[in-house]
Design a protein around this motif. Structure first.
Motif, short mmCIF file in Angstrom:
data_model
loop_
_atom_site.label_atom_id
_atom_site.label_comp_id
_atom_site.label_asym_id
_atom_site.label_seq_id
_atom_site.Cartn_x
_atom_site.Cartn_y
_atom_site.Cartn_z
N LYS A 192 0.88 -1.19 0.00
CA LYS A 192 0.00 0.00 0.00
C LYS A 192 0.91 1.23 0.00
N GLU A 193 0.93 1.94 -1.10
CA GLU A 193 1.91 3.03 -1.20
C GLU A 193 1.53 4.24 -0.35
N ASP A 194 0.25 4.38 -0.02
CA ASP A 194 -0.16 5.58 0.71
C ASP A 194 -1.02 5.20 1.93
N PRO A 195 -0.45 4.42 2.84
CA PRO A 195 -1.26 3.88 3.95
C PRO A 195 -1.72 4.99 4.90
N THR A 196 -2.87 4.76 5.52
CA THR A 196 -3.42 5.76 6.45
C THR A 196 -2.77 5.62 7.83
N VAL A 197 -2.61 6.77 8.48
CA VAL A 197 -1.96 6.82 9.79
C VAL A 197 -2.93 7.42 10.81
N GLY A 198 -3.10 6.76 11.95
CA GLY A 198 -3.88 7.31 13.05
C GLY A 198 -2.97 7.60 14.24
N LEU A 199 -3.28 8.66 14.96
CA LEU A 199 -2.51 9.01 16.15
C LEU A 199 -3.30 8.53 17.36
N LEU A 200 -2.72 7.64 18.15
CA LEU A 200 -3.45 7.06 19.28
C LEU A 200 -3.70 8.12 20.35
N ASN A 201 -4.97 8.29 20.69
CA ASN A 201 -5.34 9.31 21.65
C ASN A 201 -6.51 8.79 22.47
N ASN A 210 -0.38 10.11 4.86
CA ASN A 210 -1.83 10.03 4.74
C ASN A 210 -2.40 10.00 6.16
N PHE A 211 -2.51 11.18 6.76
CA PHE A 211 -2.90 11.27 8.18
C PHE A 211 -4.42 11.30 8.31
N HIS A 212 -4.93 10.28 9.02
CA HIS A 212 -6.37 10.13 9.22
C HIS A 212 -6.86 11.02 10.36
N GLY A 213 -6.06 11.19 11.39
CA GLY A 213 -6.46 11.95 12.58
C GLY A 213 -6.27 11.10 13.81
N ASN A 214 -6.91 11.51 14.90
CA ASN A 214 -6.82 10.74 16.14
C ASN A 214 -7.58 9.43 16.03
N VAL A 215 -7.07 8.41 16.68
CA VAL A 215 -7.82 7.16 16.83
C VAL A 215 -7.75 6.74 18.30
N LYS A 266 -10.44 -2.43 14.97
CA LYS A 266 -11.42 -2.10 13.93
C LYS A 266 -10.73 -1.98 12.58
N GLY A 267 -9.44 -1.68 12.60
CA GLY A 267 -8.74 -1.45 11.34
C GLY A 267 -9.07 -0.10 10.73
N THR A 268 -9.35 0.88 11.58
CA THR A 268 -9.71 2.21 11.10
C THR A 268 -8.59 2.81 10.24
N THR A 269 -7.35 2.59 10.65
CA THR A 269 -6.21 3.06 9.85
C THR A 269 -5.23 1.90 9.67
N ASP A 270 -4.37 2.04 8.64
CA ASP A 270 -3.36 1.00 8.42
C ASP A 270 -2.31 1.01 9.52
N ILE A 271 -2.04 2.22 10.03
CA ILE A 271 -0.96 2.38 11.01
C ILE A 271 -1.50 3.14 12.22
N VAL A 272 -1.10 2.71 13.41
CA VAL A 272 -1.42 3.45 14.63
C VAL A 272 -0.11 3.84 15.31
N VAL A 273 0.03 5.13 15.58
CA VAL A 273 1.28 5.65 16.13
C VAL A 273 1.07 6.05 17.59
#
Lengths: 366, 366
Positions: free
Chosen positions: B180-189, B218-223, B230-237
């Motif tokens: 996935k060249e442009d995976p989504t990123v969520g910031l854990l909050n 590809n920043f999704h926002g807070n998760v 749930k798999g809301t984003t590809d990556i959780v930081v």
């Protein structure tokens, strides 16, 4: 410490409008609760029309409130605009008058957590010796008991002193509700030797050890995330950010696994037949891990007892929150927290407990 | 970004002595891996006698190392005392020589995480633009995919800039391994409005938004914690403390539920019969959530690829870690992380990236 005698007469103030479902959930829960507790009294707070069905119920007073704090209302709105909200009026019932008497001994609401904490803090103020109130809930563990975890989101940045306060308040809660007078406390940490905890965690461990040495806390030591479900200690203490992430992560995993089980048992005809055969077993399993049974988080450290139900609670779950609040009030949780904190702090000369500016506890300027 | 061409020849350096079980697990895993990947090569690192069974295997070199880093060895011991450990020798194989060529393209070890990170950091150094290496793993999600989570314990106290680094490195990992060249990123909050995140998290969100606006993330926002499953984003930081607690909490809950299911299906004769009928369904469920499939965490941000297997991995799980390392190396993960970091940072003038004193990366004084 000898447990205080049970309070004979307990009245709960119920915010009947809070949560995702309002009176359609809270009223049946209140009715079931009254039937199960023939000595309990309830104050039902909310819009008069919505609460009319309860007008004739025994041991029940209806307290009108014209406004409702919505699930997405900001703290600002809850504190400054909606001064006649069911949440605020319900919390007000547990505030002692000049003689120290309150209309109700605990308040229960399924309203939004941020607003509930802010309004509670503003109306009730914190107990002497407490800098930060905390939110405590229970999670099931492998020993078929409960692990009490706090804080769950009230405090994002915590000092070591705050973590000590949480440990003491959690101990008071478990002593009151579960009857364990000397419950064990674990400090949530991570396992890698390289990186064992931040400076705050290390200092918190020192404070908890000091409290243990003076006989005021049963400190087990560091625990890790999996220890919550192992039941390694009765209480797990952490800051609100970490606690909230742990809780939500567990909820997310439980929900995924439950969906996967459902999918597997409906995948094809054989699986559906197997589901029929396995139904009694699966039901027993489901009941054992039913999160509704654990509903009802305690807001600890305030000059009054407030319990928070999950916003999406159904009537069964909301009734459990009423049960928890009732048990805590009958067992004198408020006095226990008060006494334990003062005893512990007075035995620890080294503890500095400076009051921080508490944004949500200030007088609203209207 | 166009994906780089696959590397045609990849050699993995395997620490065969690490983990709870050593060669009894790593050797069968290596054998299975070689059979499944007819173009792959392995360097098996460890005590010569223990690795003798592999002497005749094809595409396989045995690299002797006389010492073993034990699971409870301190970083001190791993770094300064055991200079001929299988872990250290294996990591050394991925260190480029003066011409930029390395004997192996990735290293895999089931040894203790703290030691592995410290020795890797010392031998390989961090990539240009990276202040803190991080540990990334995948967790299953409801979409029947994986969520990549980092950091998992390498960094207890993180700045907003570190969280940005993690987001970029995580994106490079998912791009390389999952295509996935442009995976989504969520910031854990955390979700409560009152208390939405610390100052660090708020500033990290600003940095991630800035990187997104410049087209580098590809920043999704807070998760929240439940979004991992749930798999809301590809990556959780998240920072390493929070990530480690989330991972361990999930492991603890999964273990408890799995024990409860076993108990329920053996509770009595009827339950045992039901278990027989439900066996194919339960097996399918078990395979779907089998954590061994996700084994193999990536140490990101170093000048060489290092993968960490769970210490308790069995041969099947260890083979998955080999697979992950092989995939990552073939897809040029090292160059991708390097390129992404430099591109992102160069597009963000506001990012200050001060080097902190890195205790574990300093030269051992022997």
């Amino acid at each position: 410490m000898n447990p205080p005698p049970l309070l004979s007469k307990v009245c709960l103030a119920v915010d009947c409008m809070g949560g995702d479902h309002g009176p359609s959930v809270t009223l049946p829960a209140c009715q079931a609760f009254l039937a199960a507790h023939p000595e309990a009294e309830l104050m039902l707070v909310g819009r008069a029309a919505a609460l009319a069905p309860a007008a004739s119920w025994p041991r029940c007073t209806i307290v009108p409130a014209t406004e409702v704090v919505e699930m997405d209302d900001s703290i600002e709105v809850a504190l400054r605009r909606k001064k006649d909200s069911s949440m605020r009026v319900a919390i007000g019932q547990v505030k002692p008058d000049a003689n120290g008497a309150a209309a109700a001994q605990a308040c229960v609401s399924a309203g939004n957590t941020g607003a509930l904490m802010a309004v509670s803090r503003y109306l009730l103020k914190t107990l002497e010796g407490i800098d930060r109130p905390a939110i405590a809930t229970v999670m099931p563990n492998e020993r078929d008991g409960f692990t009490t975890v706090l804080d769950l989101g009230a405090n994002v940045d915590c000092t070591a002193e705050h973590l000590l306060e949480f440990a003491v308040m959690g101990s008071a809660l478990v002593a009151a509700v579960e009857g364990k007078e000397d419950p064990t406390v674990g400090l949530l940490n991570i396992g890698e030797e390289a990186i064992k905890g931040s400076e705050t965690i290390k200092r918190a461990a020192e404070l908890l050890r000091a409290a243990a040495e003076s006989g005021h806390l049963n400190f087990h030591g560091n625990v890790e995330g999996n220890d919550i479900f192992k039941g390694t200690t009765d209480i797990v203490v952490c800051d609100g950010f970490v606690g909230n992430v742990a809780l939500k992560t567990a909820e997310g995993l439980a929900s995924m696994l439950s969906n996967f089980i459902r999918q597997e048992f409906t995948r094809n005809v054989y699986a559906k037949l197997a589901a029929l055969v396995a139904l009694p077993v699966l039901k027993h399993f489901k009941a054992r891990v039913d999160h509704r049974r654990y509903n009802g988080a305690a807001l600890l450290g305030l000059r009054g007892l407030v319990f928070k139900s999950h916003g999406s609670a159904d009537a069964y779950a909301f009734e459990q929150a009423l049960n928890r609040a009732y048990d805590a009030a009958r067992h004198g949780l408020l006095e226990r927290v008060h006494d334990r904190i003062l005893e512990t702090l007075s035995a620890m000369p080294a503890v500095v407990n400076e009051e921080e500016p508490a944004a949500h506890a200030t007088e609203p300027t209207a």
